[in-house]
Design an enzyme around this catalytic site. Structure first.
Site, PDB file in Angstrom:
ATOM      1  CG  ASN A  74      -1.956  -0.900   1.182  1.00 33.76           C
ATOM      2  OD1 ASN A  74      -2.418  -1.419   0.161  1.00 33.76           O
ATOM      3  ND2 ASN A  74      -2.473  -1.751   2.178  1.00 33.76           N
ATOM      4  CB  CYS A  75      -0.171   4.818  -0.887  1.00 26.62           C
ATOM      5  SG  CYS A  75       0.648   6.211  -0.967  1.00 26.62           S
ATOM      6  N   PRO A  76       2.680   4.324   0.952  1.00 28.31           N
ATOM      7  CG  PRO A  76       4.435   5.657   1.832  1.00 28.31           C
ATOM      8  CD  PRO A  76       3.353   4.631   2.143  1.00 28.31           C
TER       9      PRO A  76
END
Length: 85
Positions: free
Chosen positions: A23-25
């Site tokens: 998942n981001c980042p």
């Protein structure tokens, strides 16, 4: 900058990284690290499953000056093509 054209054929990639499940980042950080290994003009292909990755890579390229060549989504997997500046 317009959104990447999703109908164009995928450019050949000099390096591919698999950021699926991250998942981001993290996908952006992996891409940033991979781009640092490439020469100017070379192409990086990034595979992602994060829903926000399409928007994230658009913003990342706008901020860093790297070219976003194409983005595709196939069965929940995003494919992003970036050309190193």
């Amino acid at each position: 900058m317009d959104a990447a054209d999703t109908s164009s054929p995928a450019p050949p990639a000099d390096l591919e990284i698999d950021a699926k499940g991250l998942n981001c980042p993290l996908p952006i950080l992996r891409a940033k690290k991979a781009l640092a290994q490439l020469q100017s003009g070379q192409v990086l292909k990034v595979l992602t499953t994060d829903r926000n990755a399409i928007r994230d890579f658009q913003a990342f390229c706008k901020q860093t000056g790297n070219a976003l060549l194409a983005q595709q989504e196939d069965e929940g997997v995003g494919v992003h093509y970036l050309r190193r500046r």
